[in-house]
Motif scaffolding. Structure first.
Motif, PDB file in Angstrom:
ATOM      1  N   ARG A 208      27.661  63.099 -28.584  1.00  0.00           N
ATOM      2  CA  ARG A 208      28.630  62.296 -27.831  1.00  0.00           C
ATOM      3  C   ARG A 208      28.995  61.012 -28.572  1.00  0.00           C
ATOM      4  NH1 ARG A 208      26.121  63.270 -21.719  1.00  0.00           N
ATOM      5  NH2 ARG A 208      26.647  65.501 -21.656  1.00  0.00           N
ATOM      6  N   GLU A 209      28.036  60.490 -29.337  1.00  0.00           N
ATOM      7  CA  GLU A 209      28.329  59.308 -30.147  1.00  0.00           C
ATOM      8  C   GLU A 209      29.310  59.651 -31.263  1.00  0.00           C
ATOM      9  OE1 GLU A 209      24.560  58.005 -31.556  1.00  0.00           O
ATOM     10  OE2 GLU A 209      23.813  57.414 -29.569  1.00  0.00           O
ATOM     11  N   ARG A 210      29.269  60.886 -31.733  1.00  0.00           N
ATOM     12  CA  ARG A 210      30.145  61.319 -32.828  1.00  0.00           C
ATOM     13  C   ARG A 210      31.492  61.857 -32.335  1.00  0.00           C
ATOM     14  NH1 ARG A 210      28.695  61.547 -37.604  1.00  0.00           N
ATOM     15  NH2 ARG A 210      30.164  63.197 -38.134  1.00  0.00           N
ATOM     16  N   LYS A 211      31.657  61.972 -31.034  1.00  0.00           N
ATOM     17  CA  LYS A 211      32.853  62.621 -30.484  1.00  0.00           C
ATOM     18  C   LYS A 211      34.166  62.047 -31.011  1.00  0.00           C
ATOM     19  CE  LYS A 211      34.888  64.309 -26.201  1.00  0.00           C
ATOM     20  NZ  LYS A 211      34.780  64.384 -24.725  1.00  0.00           N
ATOM     21  N   PRO A 212      34.295  60.720 -31.218  1.00  0.00           N
ATOM     22  CA  PRO A 212      35.569  60.197 -31.746  1.00  0.00           C
ATOM     23  C   PRO A 212      35.950  60.774 -33.108  1.00  0.00           C
ATOM     24  CG  PRO A 212      34.249  58.415 -30.821  1.00  0.00           C
ATOM     25  CD  PRO A 212      33.368  59.626 -30.856  1.00  0.00           C
ATOM     26  N   ASN A 213      34.976  61.310 -33.838  1.00  0.00           N
ATOM     27  CA  ASN A 213      35.252  61.875 -35.169  1.00  0.00           C
ATOM     28  C   ASN A 213      35.612  63.358 -35.125  1.00  0.00           C
ATOM     29  OD1 ASN A 213      34.390  59.373 -36.235  1.00  0.00           O
ATOM     30  ND2 ASN A 213      32.265  60.056 -36.237  1.00  0.00           N
ATOM     31  N   ILE A 214      35.528  63.960 -33.938  1.00  0.00           N
ATOM     32  CA  ILE A 214      35.661  65.415 -33.826  1.00  0.00           C
ATOM     33  C   ILE A 214      37.077  65.809 -33.422  1.00  0.00           C
ATOM     34  CG2 ILE A 214      34.665  67.485 -32.795  1.00  0.00           C
ATOM     35  CD1 ILE A 214      32.728  65.705 -34.441  1.00  0.00           C
ATOM     36  N   CYS A 253      31.061  69.807 -33.541  1.00  0.00           N
ATOM     37  CA  CYS A 253      30.251  68.655 -33.925  1.00  0.00           C
ATOM     38  C   CYS A 253      28.919  69.124 -34.512  1.00  0.00           C
ATOM     39  CB  CYS A 253      29.994  67.771 -32.710  1.00  0.00           C
ATOM     40  SG  CYS A 253      29.045  66.284 -33.076  1.00  0.00           S
ATOM     41  N   VAL A 254      28.531  68.554 -35.647  1.00  0.00           N
ATOM     42  CA  VAL A 254      27.262  68.898 -36.291  1.00  0.00           C
ATOM     43  C   VAL A 254      26.346  67.677 -36.252  1.00  0.00           C
ATOM     44  CG1 VAL A 254      26.123  69.703 -38.383  1.00  0.00           C
ATOM     45  CG2 VAL A 254      28.416  70.544 -37.801  1.00  0.00           C
ATOM     46  N   VAL A 255      25.137  67.876 -35.716  1.00  0.00           N
ATOM     47  CA  VAL A 255      24.166  66.793 -35.556  1.00  0.00           C
ATOM     48  C   VAL A 255      22.879  67.152 -36.276  1.00  0.00           C
ATOM     49  CG1 VAL A 255      22.717  65.563 -33.884  1.00  0.00           C
ATOM     50  CG2 VAL A 255      25.113  66.033 -33.343  1.00  0.00           C
ATOM     51  N   LEU A 256      22.280  66.184 -36.953  1.00  0.00           N
ATOM     52  CA  LEU A 256      20.969  66.377 -37.562  1.00  0.00           C
ATOM     53  C   LEU A 256      19.926  65.649 -36.724  1.00  0.00           C
ATOM     54  CD1 LEU A 256      21.460  65.920 -41.421  1.00  0.00           C
ATOM     55  CD2 LEU A 256      21.798  67.943 -40.014  1.00  0.00           C
ATOM     56  N   GLU A 257      18.850  66.334 -36.396  1.00  0.00           N
ATOM     57  CA  GLU A 257      17.712  65.729 -35.693  1.00  0.00           C
ATOM     58  C   GLU A 257      16.464  66.533 -36.038  1.00  0.00           C
ATOM     59  OE1 GLU A 257      15.498  63.157 -34.018  1.00  0.00           O
ATOM     60  OE2 GLU A 257      17.673  62.846 -33.820  1.00  0.00           O
ATOM     61  N   PRO A 258      15.483  65.921 -36.701  1.00  0.00           N
ATOM     62  CA  PRO A 258      14.258  66.651 -37.059  1.00  0.00           C
ATOM     63  C   PRO A 258      13.589  67.268 -35.838  1.00  0.00           C
ATOM     64  CG  PRO A 258      14.350  64.531 -38.178  1.00  0.00           C
ATOM     65  CD  PRO A 258      15.467  64.531 -37.188  1.00  0.00           C
ATOM     66  N   HIS A 259      12.947  68.411 -36.028  1.00  0.00           N
ATOM     67  CA  HIS A 259      12.290  69.087 -34.914  1.00  0.00           C
ATOM     68  C   HIS A 259      11.078  68.278 -34.458  1.00  0.00           C
ATOM     69  CE1 HIS A 259       9.801  70.298 -38.290  1.00  0.00           C
ATOM     70  NE2 HIS A 259       8.893  70.787 -37.465  1.00  0.00           N
ATOM     71  N   LEU A 260      10.702  68.463 -33.204  1.00  0.00           N
ATOM     72  CA  LEU A 260       9.519  67.811 -32.654  1.00  0.00           C
ATOM     73  C   LEU A 260       8.276  68.621 -32.996  1.00  0.00           C
ATOM     74  CD1 LEU A 260      11.040  66.795 -29.215  1.00  0.00           C
ATOM     75  CD2 LEU A 260      10.309  65.211 -31.006  1.00  0.00           C
ATOM     76  N   LYS A 261       7.137  67.972 -33.026  1.00  0.00           N
ATOM     77  CA  LYS A 261       5.885  68.630 -33.391  1.00  0.00           C
ATOM     78  C   LYS A 261       5.623  69.826 -32.484  1.00  0.00           C
ATOM     79  CE  LYS A 261       3.739  64.357 -35.077  1.00  0.00           C
ATOM     80  NZ  LYS A 261       2.669  63.350 -34.848  1.00  0.00           N
ATOM     81  N   GLY A 262       5.132  70.894 -33.090  1.00  0.00           N
ATOM     82  CA  GLY A 262       4.794  72.091 -32.329  1.00  0.00           C
ATOM     83  C   GLY A 262       5.922  73.076 -32.188  1.00  0.00           C
ATOM     84  N   THR A 263       7.146  72.653 -32.487  1.00  0.00           N
ATOM     85  CA  THR A 263       8.287  73.573 -32.387  1.00  0.00           C
ATOM     86  C   THR A 263       8.604  74.138 -33.757  1.00  0.00           C
ATOM     87  OG1 THR A 263       9.961  71.852 -32.750  1.00  0.00           O
ATOM     88  CG2 THR A 263       9.236  72.223 -30.491  1.00  0.00           C
ATOM     89  N   MET A 264       9.120  75.349 -33.768  1.00  0.00           N
ATOM     90  CA  MET A 264       9.517  76.011 -35.017  1.00  0.00           C
ATOM     91  C   MET A 264      11.027  76.211 -34.950  1.00  0.00           C
ATOM     92  SD  MET A 264       6.513  76.256 -36.345  1.00  0.00           S
ATOM     93  CE  MET A 264       6.732  77.347 -37.742  1.00  0.00           C
ATOM     94  N   LEU A 265      11.741  75.108 -35.072  1.00  0.00           N
ATOM     95  CA  LEU A 265      13.170  75.115 -34.798  1.00  0.00           C
ATOM     96  C   LEU A 265      13.965  74.806 -36.058  1.00  0.00           C
ATOM     97  CD1 LEU A 265      15.400  75.214 -32.580  1.00  0.00           C
ATOM     98  CD2 LEU A 265      15.046  72.759 -32.264  1.00  0.00           C
ATOM     99  N   ASP A 266      14.953  75.667 -36.348  1.00  0.00           N
ATOM    100  CA  ASP A 266      15.851  75.445 -37.474  1.00  0.00           C
ATOM    101  C   ASP A 266      17.208  74.919 -37.020  1.00  0.00           C
ATOM    102  OD1 ASP A 266      14.305  76.383 -39.807  1.00  0.00           O
ATOM    103  OD2 ASP A 266      14.335  78.293 -38.748  1.00  0.00           O
TER     104      ASP A 266
END
Length: 407
Positions: A208-214, A253-266
């Motif tokens: 939502r913060e990036r929405k003006p760029n989309i 919209c493409v967002v980068l956010e590192p996964h949280l511990k214990g999750t196996m998320l790509d």
């Protein structure tokens, strides 16, 4: 008159269709044309024949564990936290002791091996039939990342109240049952549910913060041609950044956010409540081959699968999915990066070498890392061509996205 396509029953018929697919790919037919429809039909028929005649059997649990150990460079001593003692690790891997439910749960979360592989029973995805337990959110990690504040003193709002406010910001419906959004994908499990919802909340906030760029999204924006154009952006040094900009112009919209511990998320794909299409990436494996496959996989979900209340969360190390949508996303991503008919006849597939990888890379105008990654995965040998994978390149090129929204 074009002969009607039929189910493949002979090797000669298979080779004939393979040649026709090659010719159609070279012709690059317009999306929606009769030739394009025939290309897609023949591709499905070829894949079905290959699956029936060259099936990949479900791995034995012990084989799957040893394979993951090799992939991650683990020793038996590294498995002690999952089994309890060194002797148990040795007994399980030698087949003298069966896996317990506790071991299966630990391995599923810690090593990302699906429960279906470990116990032979499919997991139930996305079940939300229990009340919300706010205390189970990863509050300490959320505080560490600056998502919520550390509670200090009686006058301050409690951590659980802050978590509720954090999730409420994105407008998800909450009720007696847990979250109403339907979650699919190999990364979702009851054990990681709360961590994944916390991560999703953060991704939507950043989107939502990036929405003006989309740009404005059109239903006709995405196609197999889009996937091919994205794949060829990998040829450029700043390819990941170019791909993000390309998608944003198309309304994704493409967002980068590192996964949280214990999750196996790509990665993840979803639609926000205002209709904005969002792709979330963790860059869990900071390599170019993983980035491009994950991105295209999620783009297919946006194009074909995401509905008003659907979210796909993917662990692309897992290969045991029974979801047809995941299979389709894998197939279309693979085909866009390296068309099957080209791959099957290439030296990179038949006799892998750096020279063969370079030749195919130039022919397809894609990054060599993509080809090296496919060889490694198909051969099950993750020590091959490690120098070609572009370690650290994704975070370098997309550093501007990684730093957005930080407290």
């Amino acid at each position: 008159m074009i002969e009607q396509a039929k189910v493949i029953k002979t090797e000669n018929q298979y080779q004939s269709y393979l040649s026709e697919v090659q010719a159609l790919l070279l012709a690059d037919p317009e999306i929606g044309s009769a030739e394009s429809e025939r290309l897609e039909l023949l591709t499905v028929l070829l894949e079905n024949y290959e699956n029936q005649n060259y099936p990949v059997e479900a791995p034995d649990p012990i084989v799957a564990i040893k394979f993951r150990m090799q992939e991650k460079g683990l020793k038996q001593t590294d498995l002690v936290p999952y089994f309890g003692t060194r002797s148990r690790v040795s007994e399980v891997l030698s087949g003298k002791r069966p896996l317990t439910l506790q071991m299966i749960r630990a391995l599923s979360v810690g090593l990302g091996i699906s429960a279906e592989t470990l116990i032979g029973e499919p997991e139930t995805k996305g079940r939300t039939d229990q009340e919300i337990d706010w205390s189970r959110f990863p509050a300490k990690e959320m505080v560490a990342r600056g998502w919520i504040q550390k509670a200090t003193g009686q006058a301050k709002r409690t951590i659980e109240q802050q978590v509720q406010d954090f999730v409420a910001q994105i407008g998800w419906q909450l009720g007696d049952a847990a979250f109403k959004r339907s979650i699919s994908g190999e990364a979702f499990s009851p054990t990681t549910k709360y961590a994944l919802y916390a991560w999703l909340s953060r991704v939507i906030q950043k989107a939502r913060e990036r929405k003006p760029n989309i740009g404005k999204y059109a239903e006709s924006a995405l196609s197999t041609q889009t996937l091919r154009e994205l794949a060829q952006l990998s040829w450029f040094e700043e390819g990941p950044k170019l791909a993000v900009e390309y998608l944003e112009k198309m309304g994704v919209c493409v967002v980068l956010e590192p996964h949280l511990k214990g999750t196996m998320l790509d990665g993840a794909a979803l639609k926000d409540i205002d209709g904005t299409r969002v792709i979330g990436l963790t860059i869990r494996h900071d390599r170019l081959d993983n980035f491009w496959f994950t991105l295209l996989h999620e783009v297919v979900h946006i194009w074909k699968h995401v509905g008003e209340d659907d979210t796909f969360m993917d662990d692309l190390d897992s290969s045991a999915s029974t979801d047809k949508r995941e299979a389709e996303a894998n197939r279309l991503a693979r085909e866009a990066l390296i068309p099957r008919v080209v791959w099957k006849r290439s030296d990179a597939h038949l006799s892998p070498s750096k020279e063969a990888i370079d030749t195919l890379s130039r022919e397809l105008r894609i990054n060599p890392a993509i080809i090296a990654g496919r060889i490694r995965r198909e051969k099950g040998n993750y020590r091959l061509f490690t120098e070609l994978l572009g370690h650290g390149e994704v975070s370098r090129v997309l550093s501007y996205l990684s730093h957005e929204g930080q407290a």
